[in-house]
Scaffold this motif. Structure first.
Motif, PDB file in Angstrom:
ATOM      1  N   ASP A  11       4.796  -2.976 -11.440  1.00  0.00           N
ATOM      2  CA  ASP A  11       3.967  -1.791 -11.242  1.00  0.00           C
ATOM      3  C   ASP A  11       2.880  -1.673 -12.301  1.00  0.00           C
ATOM      4  N   ASP A  12       1.643  -1.538 -11.849  1.00  0.00           N
ATOM      5  CA  ASP A  12       0.462  -1.364 -12.701  1.00  0.00           C
ATOM      6  C   ASP A  12       0.115  -2.614 -13.509  1.00  0.00           C
ATOM      7  N   THR A  13       0.828  -3.706 -13.246  1.00  0.00           N
ATOM      8  CA  THR A  13       0.464  -5.012 -13.792  1.00  0.00           C
ATOM      9  C   THR A  13       0.036  -5.940 -12.650  1.00  0.00           C
ATOM     10  N   LEU A  14       0.823  -5.928 -11.572  1.00  0.00           N
ATOM     11  CA  LEU A  14       0.497  -6.754 -10.409  1.00  0.00           C
ATOM     12  C   LEU A  14      -0.137  -5.945  -9.286  1.00  0.00           C
ATOM     13  N   TRP A  15       0.234  -4.661  -9.187  1.00  0.00           N
ATOM     14  CA  TRP A  15      -0.326  -3.799  -8.138  1.00  0.00           C
ATOM     15  C   TRP A  15      -0.367  -2.355  -8.632  1.00  0.00           C
ATOM     16  N   HIS A  16      -1.139  -1.513  -7.921  1.00  0.00           N
ATOM     17  CA  HIS A  16      -1.283  -0.107  -8.307  1.00  0.00           C
ATOM     18  C   HIS A  16       0.042   0.642  -8.153  1.00  0.00           C
ATOM     19  N   ASN A  17       0.315   1.540  -9.098  1.00  0.00           N
ATOM     20  CA  ASN A  17       1.485   2.385  -8.998  1.00  0.00           C
ATOM     21  C   ASN A  17       1.207   3.781  -9.547  1.00  0.00           C
ATOM     22  N   GLU A  18       0.793   3.859 -10.812  1.00  0.00           N
ATOM     23  CA  GLU A  18       0.629   5.170 -11.445  1.00  0.00           C
ATOM     24  C   GLU A  18      -0.462   5.995 -10.772  1.00  0.00           C
ATOM     25  N   THR A  19      -1.507   5.366 -10.244  1.00  0.00           N
ATOM     26  CA  THR A  19      -2.542   6.138  -9.557  1.00  0.00           C
ATOM     27  C   THR A  19      -1.964   6.847  -8.327  1.00  0.00           C
ATOM     28  N   ILE A  20      -1.007   6.215  -7.667  1.00  0.00           N
ATOM     29  CA  ILE A  20      -0.354   6.840  -6.514  1.00  0.00           C
ATOM     30  C   ILE A  20       0.464   8.039  -6.968  1.00  0.00           C
ATOM     31  N   GLY A  91       6.914  12.161  -0.807  1.00  0.00           N
ATOM     32  CA  GLY A  91       7.737  11.041  -1.262  1.00  0.00           C
ATOM     33  C   GLY A  91       7.769   9.916  -0.245  1.00  0.00           C
ATOM     34  N   ARG A  92       7.911  10.257   1.019  1.00  0.00           N
ATOM     35  CA  ARG A  92       7.919   9.234   2.075  1.00  0.00           C
ATOM     36  C   ARG A  92       6.580   8.511   2.143  1.00  0.00           C
ATOM     37  N   GLU A  93       5.497   9.251   1.985  1.00  0.00           N
ATOM     38  CA  GLU A  93       4.176   8.618   2.009  1.00  0.00           C
ATOM     39  C   GLU A  93       4.010   7.648   0.840  1.00  0.00           C
ATOM     40  N   MET A  94       4.529   7.999  -0.319  1.00  0.00           N
ATOM     41  CA  MET A  94       4.470   7.096  -1.469  1.00  0.00           C
ATOM     42  C   MET A  94       5.247   5.813  -1.182  1.00  0.00           C
ATOM     43  N   LEU A  95       6.421   5.962  -0.580  1.00  0.00           N
ATOM     44  CA  LEU A  95       7.250   4.797  -0.277  1.00  0.00           C
ATOM     45  C   LEU A  95       6.604   3.883   0.759  1.00  0.00           C
ATOM     46  N   GLY A  96       5.739   4.448   1.586  1.00  0.00           N
ATOM     47  CA  GLY A  96       5.081   3.642   2.611  1.00  0.00           C
ATOM     48  C   GLY A  96       3.673   3.219   2.245  1.00  0.00           C
ATOM     49  N   HIS A  97       3.271   3.471   0.997  1.00  0.00           N
ATOM     50  CA  HIS A  97       1.898   3.164   0.596  1.00  0.00           C
ATOM     51  C   HIS A  97       1.656   1.657   0.610  1.00  0.00           C
ATOM     52  N   PRO A  98       0.506   1.210   1.120  1.00  0.00           N
ATOM     53  CA  PRO A  98       0.213  -0.228   1.143  1.00  0.00           C
ATOM     54  C   PRO A  98       0.219  -0.837  -0.255  1.00  0.00           C
ATOM     55  N   VAL A  99       0.602  -2.097  -0.333  1.00  0.00           N
ATOM     56  CA  VAL A  99       0.642  -2.821  -1.602  1.00  0.00           C
ATOM     57  C   VAL A  99      -0.444  -3.882  -1.592  1.00  0.00           C
ATOM     58  N   GLU A 100      -1.313  -3.821  -2.587  1.00  0.00           N
ATOM     59  CA  GLU A 100      -2.386  -4.802  -2.692  1.00  0.00           C
ATOM     60  C   GLU A 100      -2.481  -5.265  -4.144  1.00  0.00           C
ATOM     61  N   PRO A 101      -2.373  -6.566  -4.397  1.00  0.00           N
ATOM     62  CA  PRO A 101      -2.444  -7.058  -5.774  1.00  0.00           C
ATOM     63  C   PRO A 101      -3.735  -6.611  -6.468  1.00  0.00           C
ATOM     64  N   LEU A 102      -3.634  -6.335  -7.749  1.00  0.00           N
ATOM     65  CA  LEU A 102      -4.792  -5.954  -8.548  1.00  0.00           C
ATOM     66  C   LEU A 102      -5.753  -7.138  -8.694  1.00  0.00           C
ATOM     67  N   PRO A 103      -7.008  -6.885  -9.021  1.00  0.00           N
ATOM     68  CA  PRO A 103      -7.983  -7.973  -9.172  1.00  0.00           C
ATOM     69  C   PRO A 103      -7.521  -9.027 -10.177  1.00  0.00           C
ATOM     70  N   GLY A 104      -7.631 -10.280  -9.780  1.00  0.00           N
ATOM     71  CA  GLY A 104      -7.283 -11.391 -10.668  1.00  0.00           C
ATOM     72  C   GLY A 104      -5.830 -11.802 -10.649  1.00  0.00           C
ATOM     73  N   VAL A 105      -4.966 -11.009 -10.021  1.00  0.00           N
ATOM     74  CA  VAL A 105      -3.526 -11.302 -10.040  1.00  0.00           C
ATOM     75  C   VAL A 105      -3.211 -12.594  -9.302  1.00  0.00           C
ATOM     76  N   ASP A 106      -3.728 -12.756  -8.085  1.00  0.00           N
ATOM     77  CA  ASP A 106      -3.420 -13.948  -7.285  1.00  0.00           C
ATOM     78  C   ASP A 106      -3.786 -15.227  -8.033  1.00  0.00           C
ATOM     79  N   LYS A 132       7.885  -3.770  -2.168  1.00  0.00           N
ATOM     80  CA  LYS A 132       6.547  -3.994  -2.710  1.00  0.00           C
ATOM     81  C   LYS A 132       6.298  -5.476  -2.999  1.00  0.00           C
ATOM     82  N   LEU A 133       7.310  -6.150  -3.512  1.00  0.00           N
ATOM     83  CA  LEU A 133       7.142  -7.579  -3.779  1.00  0.00           C
ATOM     84  C   LEU A 133       6.896  -8.344  -2.485  1.00  0.00           C
ATOM     85  N   ALA A 134       7.661  -8.020  -1.440  1.00  0.00           N
ATOM     86  CA  ALA A 134       7.475  -8.694  -0.146  1.00  0.00           C
ATOM     87  C   ALA A 134       6.089  -8.402   0.427  1.00  0.00           C
TER      88      ALA A 134
END
Length: 231
Positions: A11-20, A91-106, A132-134
């Motif tokens: 979280d917040d290293t590979l993808w957004h978390n705290e902004t959510i 809470g449900r919306e947070m759990l279903g939020h899309p996961v997108e790697p942060l810039p440069g992660v890939d 989120k990992l999947a």
């Protein structure tokens, strides 16, 4: 001594978390606007979260329960009609939020995986972190995944013994000075701090600026070169 293993926070290293989480904080404050100003509501929620960490651990489910408890406290046990329902929906919306790697992660992980054993080391709810990992599409790059309740010195020693050749030949990288850097260094590993635009107050700590096994990087794109230069 060559580096064989690189641990990465999620979280917040590979993808957004705290902004959510911050968006949900805003929504929660609006729900209870009649019962306190923004600062009062935020302070009470932070107090309840700290109190509940040992019971619920980290993650969205624990946060949702803490919002419900905070709403009960601020309203004298009688929250307005629909508030609890709206908190659960948030809470449900947070759990279903899309996961997108942060810039440069890939690119960074692809480079690192060619030379090192990668291990995901993250706190949080087991099901949510697995989801989120999947969803991130990064799972195949990791030789190991560790979802833990806390990141302690012993946690890192155990993980780097299990998945690598010991902490002395390992690097840990993440956005939290408190969880990703300080205990990893104390365990004998190298550690890199990769900043995120927002850091949860619970994860703040001073940087070990005089520690030779520590690096403050501008982004994860700088991680492969730094790791490659160790030893």
């Amino acid at each position: 001594m060559p580096i064989t293993t690189v641990g990465l926070d999620a979280d917040d290293t590979l993808w957004h978390n705290e902004t959510i989480f911050r968006l949900t904080h805003d929504r929660f404050a609006e729900m209870l606007a009649e019962h306190g100003d923004r600062d009062t509501i935020e302070a009470r929620l932070a107090e309840v979260e700290r109190r509940n960490l040992r019971l619920y651990g980290y993650g969205i489910k624990g946060f949702t329960l803490s919002m419900i408890e905070t709403a009960m406290e601020l309203t004298g046990g009688e929250p307005p009609a629909g508030v609890i329902r709206e908190i659960l929906a948030a809470g449900r919306e947070m759990l279903g939020h899309p996961v997108e790697p942060l810039p440069g992660v890939d690119e960074a992980l692809a480079q690192l995986s060619e030379r090192y054993r990668l291990v995901l080391v993250t706190k949080g709810d087991l099901l949510d972190q697995e989801r989120k990992l999947a969803a991130s599409g990064l799972g195949d790059l990791f030789a190991g995944v560790e979802i833990v309740s806390e990141k302690t010195v012993e946690t890192y020693r155990t993980i780097f013994d299990r998945h690598g050749t010991g902490a002395g030949e390992a690097v840990m990288a993440g956005n939290s000075m408190k969880s990703d850097v300080l205990p990893a260094i104390a365990a004998g590993a190298w550690a890199a701090h990769i900043p995120y635009v927002i850091t949860w107050a619970h994860e703040l700590a001073d940087a070990p600026v005089d520690e030779p096994r520590f690096a403050a990087l501008e982004s994860i794109a700088d991680l492969p070169a730094w790791v490659g230069g160790i030893g």
